[in-house]
Write an enzyme that holds these catalytic residues in place. Structure first.
Site, PDB file in Angstrom:
ATOM      1  N   THR A 128       0.815  -1.316   0.059  1.00 53.44           N
ATOM      2  CA  THR A 128       0.071   0.026   0.282  1.00 53.44           C
ATOM      3  C   THR A 128       0.769   1.215   0.036  1.00 53.44           C
ATOM      4  O   THR A 128       1.861   1.389   0.801  1.00 53.44           O
ATOM      5  CB  THR A 128      -0.908   0.034   1.375  1.00 53.44           C
ATOM      6  OG1 THR A 128      -1.689  -1.159   1.156  1.00 53.44           O
ATOM      7  CG2 THR A 128      -1.801   1.134   1.217  1.00 53.44           C
ATOM      8  N   GLU A 157      -3.488  -4.839  -2.936  1.00 53.03           N
ATOM      9  CA  GLU A 157      -4.118  -6.031  -2.353  1.00 53.03           C
ATOM     10  C   GLU A 157      -5.099  -5.710  -1.440  1.00 53.03           C
ATOM     11  O   GLU A 157      -5.175  -4.637  -0.860  1.00 53.03           O
ATOM     12  CB  GLU A 157      -2.924  -7.042  -1.705  1.00 53.03           C
ATOM     13  CG  GLU A 157      -2.104  -6.168  -0.458  1.00 53.03           C
ATOM     14  CD  GLU A 157      -2.798  -6.103   0.584  1.00 53.03           C
ATOM     15  OE1 GLU A 157      -3.740  -6.968   0.974  1.00 53.03           O
ATOM     16  OE2 GLU A 157      -2.347  -5.245   1.706  1.00 53.03           O
ATOM     17  N   LYS A 210      -6.877   1.969  -3.406  1.00 55.93           N
ATOM     18  CA  LYS A 210      -6.428   1.340  -2.263  1.00 55.93           C
ATOM     19  C   LYS A 210      -6.776   2.270  -0.880  1.00 55.93           C
ATOM     20  O   LYS A 210      -6.933   1.773   0.307  1.00 55.93           O
ATOM     21  CB  LYS A 210      -5.151   0.710  -2.441  1.00 55.93           C
ATOM     22  CG  LYS A 210      -4.743   0.236  -1.068  1.00 55.93           C
ATOM     23  CD  LYS A 210      -5.265  -0.934  -0.760  1.00 55.93           C
ATOM     24  CE  LYS A 210      -4.748  -1.312   0.783  1.00 55.93           C
ATOM     25  NZ  LYS A 210      -4.745  -2.982   0.975  1.00 55.93           N
ATOM     26  N   ALA A 258     -19.484  -2.046  16.502  1.00 57.55           N
ATOM     27  CA  ALA A 258     -18.931  -1.032  17.423  1.00 57.55           C
ATOM     28  C   ALA A 258     -17.907  -1.727  18.327  1.00 57.55           C
ATOM     29  O   ALA A 258     -18.198  -2.945  18.422  1.00 57.55           O
ATOM     30  CB  ALA A 258     -19.935  -0.283  18.066  1.00 57.55           C
ATOM     31  N   GLY A 259     -17.113  -1.133  18.844  1.00 58.34           N
ATOM     32  CA  GLY A 259     -15.925  -1.697  19.835  1.00 58.34           C
ATOM     33  C   GLY A 259     -14.976  -0.915  20.204  1.00 58.34           C
ATOM     34  O   GLY A 259     -15.261   0.168  20.569  1.00 58.34           O
ATOM     35  N   CYS A 266      -2.533  -2.103   8.910  1.00 56.98           N
ATOM     36  CA  CYS A 266      -3.054  -1.633   7.690  1.00 56.98           C
ATOM     37  C   CYS A 266      -3.962  -0.264   7.833  1.00 56.98           C
ATOM     38  O   CYS A 266      -3.328   0.782   7.768  1.00 56.98           O
ATOM     39  CB  CYS A 266      -3.896  -2.508   6.834  1.00 56.98           C
ATOM     40  SG  CYS A 266      -2.883  -3.987   6.558  1.00 56.98           S
TER      41      CYS A 266
HETATM   42  C1  UGA Z   1      -7.763  -4.181   6.285  1.00 60.65           C
HETATM   43  C2  UGA Z   1      -8.668  -4.134   5.241  1.00 60.65           C
HETATM   44  O1  UGA Z   1     -10.094  -4.670   5.667  1.00 60.65           O
HETATM   45  C3  UGA Z   1      -8.438  -5.220   3.935  1.00 60.65           C
HETATM   46  O2  UGA Z   1      -9.183  -5.000   2.919  1.00 60.65           O
HETATM   47  C4  UGA Z   1      -6.913  -4.555   3.453  1.00 60.65           C
HETATM   48  O3  UGA Z   1      -6.530  -5.574   2.375  1.00 60.65           O
HETATM   49  C5  UGA Z   1      -5.983  -4.715   4.314  1.00 60.65           C
HETATM   50  O4  UGA Z   1      -6.492  -3.930   5.590  1.00 60.65           O
HETATM   51  C6  UGA Z   1      -4.811  -4.128   4.115  1.00 60.65           C
HETATM   52  O5  UGA Z   1      -4.680  -2.990   3.577  1.00 60.65           O
HETATM   53  O6  UGA Z   1      -3.691  -5.091   3.680  1.00 60.65           O
HETATM   54  P1  UGA Z   1      -6.991  -6.006   8.161  1.00 60.65           P
HETATM   55  O7  UGA Z   1      -5.941  -5.302   8.602  1.00 60.65           O
HETATM   56  O8  UGA Z   1      -6.509  -7.595   8.080  1.00 60.65           O
HETATM   57  O9  UGA Z   1      -7.644  -5.703   6.642  1.00 60.65           O
HETATM   58  O10 UGA Z   1      -8.207  -6.068   8.983  1.00 60.65           O
HETATM   59  P2  UGA Z   1      -9.663  -5.691   8.856  1.00 60.65           P
HETATM   60  O11 UGA Z   1     -10.408  -6.821   9.042  1.00 60.65           O
HETATM   61  O12 UGA Z   1      -9.907  -4.478   8.212  1.00 60.65           O
HETATM   62  O13 UGA Z   1      -9.953  -5.122  10.480  1.00 60.65           O
HETATM   63  C7  UGA Z   1      -9.176  -3.999  10.830  1.00 60.65           C
HETATM   64  C8  UGA Z   1      -9.565  -3.582  12.382  1.00 60.65           C
HETATM   65  O14 UGA Z   1     -10.904  -3.079  12.362  1.00 60.65           O
HETATM   66  C9  UGA Z   1      -9.637  -4.797  13.564  1.00 60.65           C
HETATM   67  O15 UGA Z   1      -8.981  -4.256  14.669  1.00 60.65           O
HETATM   68  C10 UGA Z   1     -11.202  -4.994  13.667  1.00 60.65           C
HETATM   69  O16 UGA Z   1     -11.124  -5.690  14.916  1.00 60.65           O
HETATM   70  C11 UGA Z   1     -11.832  -3.845  13.613  1.00 60.65           C
HETATM   71  N1  UGA Z   1     -13.005  -3.731  13.220  1.00 60.65           N
HETATM   72  C12 UGA Z   1     -13.506  -4.320  11.875  1.00 60.65           C
HETATM   73  C13 UGA Z   1     -13.893  -3.233  14.073  1.00 60.65           C
HETATM   74  O17 UGA Z   1     -13.564  -2.654  15.031  1.00 60.65           O
HETATM   75  N2  UGA Z   1     -15.631  -3.270  13.446  1.00 60.65           N
HETATM   76  C14 UGA Z   1     -15.658  -3.860  12.312  1.00 60.65           C
HETATM   77  O18 UGA Z   1     -16.984  -3.881  11.966  1.00 60.65           O
HETATM   78  C15 UGA Z   1     -14.885  -4.288  11.292  1.00 60.65           C
END
Ligand code: UGA
Length: 437
Positions: A128, A157, A210, A258-259, A266
């Site tokens: 990225t 990605e 991205k 929410a959390g 990322c």
């Molecule tokens: C994120 C993006 O979702 C991917 O599409 C992207 O490819 C990736 O970054 C990247 O740039 O490489 P990732 O870092 O694996 O993926 O994690 P996420 O699933 O996006 O979660 C990120 C954070 O948000 C976590 O701490 C998760 O607990 C939190 N989250 C997610 C929430 O608090 N609420 C939600 O509804 C969803």
């Protein structure tokens, strides 16, 4: 096709293994000799569901090999992916120094290609990066290897840790930024067996897609976290609000949980870097700054809830479930759970921590300042309260009656809203969560 992946971190290794699974010949490169040694022995150095099997299978079939020399990448393949890290510098910009040194090395190798390996190379940025990095890569390689026959492309990605293989093999879309028909045709061939819309565009637009996508996802999370705070004020239920909103297909259900805010390697980094590059380009992206501000204060908000109930935390023994930044990974980079642990320790609490996969990683930061439990049940034995910081399935499936018996007081602070408040009340718990009465 013959593909090289430079940078064998979570993105590089998953990408390489998935391309190999699709039948391509892949060489993964990393300058960390220890990591390459491990991989040559077939051992994946981190936890990602299904990855160990995928890597082993493709190594056995000789479609996936490893090396620590960029020369092997350049000699071996027509397509060279760059998947090295782009961490943040202190001022919030993306640090492109690893990309730059990889480009320098690629250029040196392009200059001395053996006769039988001469020919066109497509250098693809997958890390990225801020918009216009493709241009920089092109200029850098041209500067050091003016005669080289190469082009640059962007192919950001979108894999998600914890389900990285699925999100790589079955992506919602594939974005490709190119400058010529030749590059487009190579990328089309590479992705021919993927069942996903292929968006062919220019490099800068691909780079922006991205950053814009990750920022939008972060914005959804901060938005719902702001709504959660309003829900707390009026005793409404944020999960109901999110459900009602998400049924509108223009809004969608996902990323409205929410959390305690988003973490990982990322979203926090990309939102900061996007805000920075926008400012550099002449636009103050205030909306992103607010998204970050809400995220940064979400942990304070949660800690305040704990302090309000327990009054002070000095010498209070608490259990902490969850250390990874999200479930199904051992990754603790920018993990809200680790931030919570550090805050609770600072307030004087004595922590017993447990995570299904991230204990070893967490030790590198928490060291001897906490006790490490062997199970979720062991963590809650004789504690005054339980704090939940990562939404692992194991915690959702826990026997809550057994947990209650083990605790000194049936008091839970749930930063991920994993249980139903009504059930918790029936079970006799005092249950605090985010944005739910
Ligand atoms: C994120 C993006 O979702 C991917 O599409 C992207 O490819 C990736 O970054 C990247 O740039 O490489 P990732 O870092 O694996 O993926 O994690 P996420 O699933 O996006 O979660 C990120 C954070 O948000 C976590 O701490 C998760 O607990 C939190 N989250 C997610 C929430 O608090 N609420 C939600 O509804 C969803």
């Amino acid at each position: 096709m013959k593909i090289a992946i430079i940078g064998t971190g979570r993105v590089g290794l998953v990408t390489g293994a998935c391309f190999a699974e699709k039948g391509h010949q892949v060489i993964c490169i990393d300058n960390n000799l220890q990591k390459i040694d491990q991989l040559k022995k077939g051992k994946v150095p981190f936890y990602e569901p299904g990855l160990q099997e995928l890597v082993s299978r493709n190594c056995r079939k000789k479609r996936l090999i490893f090396s620590s020399h960029i020369k092997d990448a350049v000699n071996f393949s027509e397509i060279i992916f760059i998947t090295v890290g782009t961490p943040l510098t202190e001022n919030g910009a993306a640090d492109l120094s690893d990309i730059e040194s990889v480009c320098y090395e690629i250029a040196q190798c392009l200059k001395i290609l053996p006769k039988d390996k001469l020919g066109y190379r497509l250098i693809v940025e997958k890390s990225t990066v801020p918009v216009e990095t493709g241009e920089k890569i092109k200029n850098l390689i041209k500067k050091y290897a003016p005669q080289a026959n190469f082009e640059v492309a962007s192919n950001p990605e979108f894999l998600q840790e914890g389900c990285a293989i699925k999100t790589t093999l079955y992506p919602d879309r594939i974005i490709v930024g190119v400058e010529s028909k030749q590059a487009e045709s190579i990328m089309r061939q590479l992705y021919a067996s993927f069942q996903a819309p292929l968006v062919i565009t220019d490099i800068k637009s691909a780079e922006l897609i991205k950053h814009a996508s990750n920022s939008f996802l972060a914005m959804k999370i901060s938005f719902i976290n702001a709504i959660a705070r309003i829900c707390d004020l009026v005793k409404a239920d944020v999960t109901e609000v999110a459900r009602g909103m998400g049924l509108d297909h223009r809004i969608g259900q996902e990323f409205l949980k929410a959390g305690i805010g988003y973490g990982g390697s990322c979203l926090p980094k990309d939102i900061a870097a996007f805000s920075y590059i926008s400012r550099q380009l002449g636009y103050q992206f205030e909306l992103l700054n607010k998204v970050q501000e809400i995220n940064n204060t979400q942990i304070d908000y949660f800690i305040d809830k704990i302090k309000k109930e327990l009054r002070h935390l000095k010498d209070k023994v608490l259990a902490l479930w969850g250390l990874s930044f999200k479930p199904n990974t051992d990754d603790i980079r920018e993990s809200p759970a680790i931030k919570i642990a550090l805050r609770l320790i600072k307030e004087g609490a004595k922590l017993k921590v447990y995570d299904p996969k991230a204990m070893k990683e967490a030790r590198t930061i928490l060291g001897k300042s906490v006790r490490y439990a062997k199970s979720a049940y062991e963590a809650v034995r004789k504690v005054e309260a339980l704090v939940i910081a990562t939404d692992w399935e194991e915690f959702r499936q826990i026997n809550l009656l057994r947990v209650k018996k083990l605790m000194l007081h049936p008091l839970i602070f749930d930063g991920r809203n994993i249980f139903d408040p009504k059930t918790m009340k029936e079970l006799g718990y005092t249950y605090h969560c985010i944005g739910r009465p």
